[in-house]
Design a protein around this motif. Structure first.
Motif, PDB file in Angstrom:
ATOM      1  N   VAL A  76      -3.937  -6.361  -6.158  1.00 31.45           N
ATOM      2  CA  VAL A  76      -3.021  -5.549  -5.351  1.00 31.45           C
ATOM      3  C   VAL A  76      -3.195  -4.069  -5.662  1.00 31.45           C
ATOM      4  CG1 VAL A  76      -0.606  -5.010  -4.880  1.00 31.45           C
ATOM      5  CG2 VAL A  76      -1.339  -7.387  -5.064  1.00 31.45           C
ATOM      6  N   PHE A  77      -3.206  -3.720  -6.943  1.00 38.41           N
ATOM      7  CA  PHE A  77      -3.341  -2.312  -7.309  1.00 38.41           C
ATOM      8  C   PHE A  77      -4.682  -1.749  -6.832  1.00 38.41           C
ATOM      9  CE2 PHE A  77      -4.523   1.213 -10.025  1.00 38.41           C
ATOM     10  CZ  PHE A  77      -3.372   1.991 -10.004  1.00 38.41           C
ATOM     11  N   SER A  78      -5.764  -2.495  -7.056  1.00 38.89           N
ATOM     12  CA  SER A  78      -7.099  -2.018  -6.650  1.00 38.89           C
ATOM     13  C   SER A  78      -7.205  -1.898  -5.132  1.00 38.89           C
ATOM     14  CB  SER A  78      -8.177  -2.967  -7.177  1.00 38.89           C
ATOM     15  OG  SER A  78      -8.122  -3.057  -8.574  1.00 38.89           O
ATOM     16  N   TYR A  79      -6.674  -2.892  -4.433  1.00 42.03           N
ATOM     17  CA  TYR A  79      -6.740  -2.901  -2.964  1.00 42.03           C
ATOM     18  C   TYR A  79      -5.986  -1.711  -2.380  1.00 42.03           C
ATOM     19  CZ  TYR A  79      -5.993  -4.619   1.822  1.00 42.03           C
ATOM     20  OH  TYR A  79      -5.948  -4.747   3.192  1.00 42.03           O
ATOM     21  N   VAL A  80      -4.813  -1.442  -2.927  1.00 44.63           N
ATOM     22  CA  VAL A  80      -3.992  -0.338  -2.414  1.00 44.63           C
ATOM     23  C   VAL A  80      -4.565   1.007  -2.849  1.00 44.63           C
ATOM     24  CG1 VAL A  80      -1.708   0.748  -2.486  1.00 44.63           C
ATOM     25  CG2 VAL A  80      -1.910  -1.731  -2.304  1.00 44.63           C
ATOM     26  N   SER A 139      -5.461   3.438   0.382  1.00 48.22           N
ATOM     27  CA  SER A 139      -4.580   4.583   0.119  1.00 48.22           C
ATOM     28  C   SER A 139      -4.609   5.606   1.247  1.00 48.22           C
ATOM     29  CB  SER A 139      -4.969   5.244  -1.204  1.00 48.22           C
ATOM     30  OG  SER A 139      -6.307   5.700  -1.164  1.00 48.22           O
ATOM     31  N   ASP A 140      -5.772   5.817   1.856  1.00 44.18           N
ATOM     32  CA  ASP A 140      -5.870   6.809   2.934  1.00 44.18           C
ATOM     33  C   ASP A 140      -5.115   6.346   4.178  1.00 44.18           C
ATOM     34  OD1 ASP A 140      -7.545   8.561   1.444  1.00 44.18           O
ATOM     35  OD2 ASP A 140      -9.238   7.245   1.847  1.00 44.18           O
ATOM     36  N   VAL A 141      -5.228   5.067   4.510  1.00 47.31           N
ATOM     37  CA  VAL A 141      -4.513   4.534   5.669  1.00 47.31           C
ATOM     38  C   VAL A 141      -3.007   4.583   5.433  1.00 47.31           C
ATOM     39  CG1 VAL A 141      -4.101   2.464   7.057  1.00 47.31           C
ATOM     40  CG2 VAL A 141      -6.431   3.080   6.405  1.00 47.31           C
ATOM     41  N   LEU A 142      -2.583   4.232   4.225  1.00 48.05           N
ATOM     42  CA  LEU A 142      -1.161   4.282   3.908  1.00 48.05           C
ATOM     43  C   LEU A 142      -0.646   5.721   3.948  1.00 48.05           C
ATOM     44  CD1 LEU A 142      -1.017   1.673   1.001  1.00 48.05           C
ATOM     45  CD2 LEU A 142      -0.160   1.394   3.336  1.00 48.05           C
ATOM     46  N   ALA A 143      -1.475   6.661   3.513  1.00 47.67           N
ATOM     47  CA  ALA A 143      -1.073   8.073   3.574  1.00 47.67           C
ATOM     48  C   ALA A 143      -0.887   8.513   5.019  1.00 47.67           C
ATOM     49  CB  ALA A 143      -2.132   8.937   2.888  1.00 47.67           C
ATOM     50  N   LEU A 144      -1.787   8.076   5.898  1.00 44.16           N
ATOM     51  CA  LEU A 144      -1.666   8.426   7.315  1.00 44.16           C
ATOM     52  C   LEU A 144      -0.424   7.781   7.925  1.00 44.16           C
ATOM     53  CD1 LEU A 144      -2.795   9.699   9.904  1.00 44.16           C
ATOM     54  CD2 LEU A 144      -4.159   7.622  10.238  1.00 44.16           C
ATOM     55  N   ASP A 160      -1.157   8.600  -4.117  1.00 45.77           N
ATOM     56  CA  ASP A 160      -1.975   7.402  -4.318  1.00 45.77           C
ATOM     57  C   ASP A 160      -1.508   6.572  -5.507  1.00 45.77           C
ATOM     58  OD1 ASP A 160      -3.390   8.350  -2.217  1.00 45.77           O
ATOM     59  OD2 ASP A 160      -5.205   8.839  -3.320  1.00 45.77           O
ATOM     60  N   THR A 161      -1.338   7.211  -6.644  1.00 48.30           N
ATOM     61  CA  THR A 161      -0.995   6.473  -7.866  1.00 48.30           C
ATOM     62  C   THR A 161       0.415   5.900  -7.797  1.00 48.30           C
ATOM     63  OG1 THR A 161      -2.454   7.940  -9.140  1.00 48.30           O
ATOM     64  CG2 THR A 161      -0.855   6.615 -10.370  1.00 48.30           C
ATOM     65  N   VAL A 162       1.372   6.749  -7.436  1.00 45.41           N
ATOM     66  CA  VAL A 162       2.763   6.293  -7.358  1.00 45.41           C
ATOM     67  C   VAL A 162       2.894   5.190  -6.310  1.00 45.41           C
ATOM     68  CG1 VAL A 162       5.127   6.974  -6.778  1.00 45.41           C
ATOM     69  CG2 VAL A 162       3.674   8.497  -8.133  1.00 45.41           C
ATOM     70  N   GLY A 163       2.251   5.373  -5.163  1.00 52.77           N
ATOM     71  CA  GLY A 163       2.324   4.376  -4.099  1.00 52.77           C
ATOM     72  C   GLY A 163       1.745   3.043  -4.525  1.00 52.77           C
ATOM     73  N   ALA A 164       0.582   3.073  -5.187  1.00 53.74           N
ATOM     74  CA  ALA A 164      -0.057   1.820  -5.613  1.00 53.74           C
ATOM     75  C   ALA A 164       0.794   1.091  -6.649  1.00 53.74           C
ATOM     76  CB  ALA A 164      -1.444   2.112  -6.174  1.00 53.74           C
ATOM     77  N   LEU A 208       4.085   1.408  -7.149  1.00 50.04           N
ATOM     78  CA  LEU A 208       5.344   0.954  -6.542  1.00 50.04           C
ATOM     79  C   LEU A 208       5.132  -0.299  -5.699  1.00 50.04           C
ATOM     80  CD1 LEU A 208       8.334   1.610  -6.170  1.00 50.04           C
ATOM     81  CD2 LEU A 208       7.711   2.997  -4.185  1.00 50.04           C
ATOM     82  N   ILE A 209       4.082  -0.298  -4.873  1.00 44.09           N
ATOM     83  CA  ILE A 209       3.803  -1.466  -4.032  1.00 44.09           C
ATOM     84  C   ILE A 209       3.478  -2.683  -4.885  1.00 44.09           C
ATOM     85  CG2 ILE A 209       2.141  -2.425  -2.369  1.00 44.09           C
ATOM     86  CD1 ILE A 209       1.977   0.400  -1.146  1.00 44.09           C
ATOM     87  N   THR A 210       2.689  -2.482  -5.933  1.00 41.32           N
ATOM     88  CA  THR A 210       2.326  -3.594  -6.817  1.00 41.32           C
ATOM     89  C   THR A 210       3.559  -4.186  -7.495  1.00 41.32           C
ATOM     90  OG1 THR A 210       0.162  -2.564  -7.245  1.00 41.32           O
ATOM     91  CG2 THR A 210       0.895  -4.266  -8.783  1.00 41.32           C
ATOM     92  N   VAL A 211       4.431  -3.331  -7.988  1.00 37.52           N
ATOM     93  CA  VAL A 211       5.638  -3.808  -8.677  1.00 37.52           C
ATOM     94  C   VAL A 211       6.559  -4.561  -7.721  1.00 37.52           C
ATOM     95  CG1 VAL A 211       7.767  -3.059  -9.819  1.00 37.52           C
ATOM     96  CG2 VAL A 211       5.573  -2.039 -10.476  1.00 37.52           C
ATOM     97  N   VAL A 212       6.775  -3.995  -6.536  1.00 39.90           N
ATOM     98  CA  VAL A 212       7.668  -4.642  -5.569  1.00 39.90           C
ATOM     99  C   VAL A 212       7.137  -6.008  -5.157  1.00 39.90           C
ATOM    100  CG1 VAL A 212       8.596  -4.491  -3.214  1.00 39.90           C
ATOM    101  CG2 VAL A 212       8.648  -2.487  -4.705  1.00 39.90           C
ATOM    102  N   LEU A 213       5.848  -6.093  -4.871  1.00 39.80           N
ATOM    103  CA  LEU A 213       5.259  -7.373  -4.460  1.00 39.80           C
ATOM    104  C   LEU A 213       5.281  -8.390  -5.598  1.00 39.80           C
ATOM    105  CD1 LEU A 213       2.224  -6.204  -2.286  1.00 39.80           C
ATOM    106  CD2 LEU A 213       4.458  -7.007  -1.522  1.00 39.80           C
TER     107      LEU A 213
END
Length: 429
Positions: free
Chosen positions: A24-28, A33-38, A52-56, A58-63
């Motif tokens: 999950v972390f690597s994928y995000v 990361s660029d698509v999520l930023a857009l 990028d770092t905070v988003g990855a 946060l998403i990893t922890v929530v999932l």
């Protein structure tokens, strides 16, 4: 036996959790990361920015919390424990599936419907598996490699991760453009120019031209990339084919010195206005010359080049100095040597942007190639440019250009493999 069963189950769960977290972390972080930023940029109306770092993280922890919730809510067979990761991975697939629409919006509509059916199917499967868990036969062995139950789980986890990847946005050109823009916005111009060097569209041409201009290499390297859009691709447009997705247009326009009051339809006309209003920055000179080259207008390029580069021969420069010296001596007899030296000085020739004319020694590679091409194609010239080394290269280029091949495809490939990255190839392609 009970202890071995417990150890085996715990080991499998820990390994699956580690694989899940890494994926999950690597994928995000590394891929989406660029698509999520857009997506965040568009959905928030440009009010927030994705990190990028905070988003990855946060998403990893929530999932992972969702997975723990599923695992705690239902009892699954040890051989199918990996099914508890399915909801999290499906949600990740939906989140990363956002695609850019023609109206500049981001949509996940199709994959949201697919995800709904997948979640319903997974929910039904979890219900059946939980009923089976009570009568499951005990595990044998605790090895995470040789255990049959371990491989059941690894296989299921791999399938769910593959589904996530298939659901995600895999538009290679969009990924390249976003990475190019984000690197450029962060002033990592070298990194930006290394992004997908063989991928291109008019929008990528726009950003690459800006990045090269900031490095002072617009006339040196632009034609090393595949280009499209002609001169119109040098400035952002309301046209969807020439636009930046994340990078603000103000960066490009500030680099030139001004902002248009309305839609720019003619790039050179806009650049002329900047020059006439004395707000043009030095980068405008290279932009102007490049605009002619992108449109394959060698005559216009040559006429503009004489306004920016000093094409006088050494003899002409010496003759001008002699005339100035004679005037200075005549005036010195009347008002004195010091006063005459201050009164009569060499005329400083300026380009339309107000910069002193550049030496021929500083002409970038692609401008040299264009001048050699112009000199060979035009008999009545506004200038004559000679470069012995480049003339030899041009003669070799002509041999390949005039060579006979079995097919047009073979001919194009031979020409491209030998001369892609030169202005000559772009001019004749």
């Amino acid at each position: 036996m009970a202890r071995n069963k417990y150890n085996s189950t715990t080991t499998i769960r820990v390994v699956c959790a580690i694989v899940f977290l890494i994926f999950v972390f690597s994928y995000v972080f590394c891929y989406q990361s660029d698509v999520l930023a857009l997506a965040q940029h568009i959905w928030s109306g440009g009010e927030t920015h994705y990190n990028d770092t905070v988003g990855a993280i946060l998403i990893t922890v929530v999932l992972f919390i969702i997975q723990l919730g599923v695992s705690a809510a239902v009892r699954l067979p040890h051989r199918a424990y990996a099914v508890s990761f399915a909801p999290s991975l499906i949600l990740l697939g939906v989140l990363s599936s956002a695609s850019l629409q023609a109206d500049s919006s981001m949509s996940i509509g199709f994959w949201a419907v697919v995800a709904l059916f997948l979640l319903l199917g997974v929910g039904f499967a979890i219900k059946l598996l939980s009923d089976y868990a009570s009568c499951e036969s005990p595990l044998h062995g605790i090895s995470i490699v040789s255990s049959q139950a371990a491989w059941y789980n690894y296989g299921l986890l791999a399938v769910f991760m593959f589904v996530t990847f298939c659901m995600g946005n895999n538009d290679r050109k969009l990924h390249a453009q976003l990475k190019l823009e984000r690197s450029t916005m962060n002033r990592y111009y070298s990194d930006a120019l290394d992004v997908a060097p063989l991928e291109s569209n008019a929008s990528m041409t726009l950003v690459r031209a800006y990045a090269l201009s900031r490095r002072g290499e617009l006339g040196e390297r632009l034609f090393e990339y595949p280009l499209s859009g002609g001169s119109r691709a040098l400035l952002p447009s309301k046209d969807a084919s020439i636009r930046t997705l994340l990078m603000p247009d103000s960066l490009i326009l500030r680099n030139l010195g001004g902002y248009p009051r309305k839609e720019v339809k003619n790039v050179r006309h806009f650049l002329r206005i900047l020059q006439q209003n004395n707000v043009a920055r030095p980068s405008v000179d290279d932009y102007m010359l490049t605009s002619y080259l992108l449109d394959r207008d060698l005559l216009g390029f040559a006429k503009e080049a004489v306004k920016i580069y000093d094409f006088r021969t050494q003899q002409e420069k010496d003759e001008e100095m002699e005339i100035i010296e004679k005037k200075r001596k005549r005036l010195a007899r009347i008002i004195g040597e010091k006063e005459a030296a201050d009164s009569i000085r060499p005329v400083v020739r300026l380009s339309p942007t107000g910069c002193e004319l550049k030496s021929l020694d500083s002409i970038p590679k692609h401008f040299q190639e264009a001048l050699v091409l112009y000199t060979h194609l035009h008999s009545q010239r506004v200038l004559t440019y000679t470069n012995s080394a480049m003339d030899v290269d041009y003669e070799d280029f002509l041999k390949v250009l005039r060579s006979k091949k079995k097919s047009k495809a073979e001919y194009d490939n031979a020409l491209k493999s030998a001369y892609f990255g030169t202005y000559w190839w772009y001019y004749y392609k």
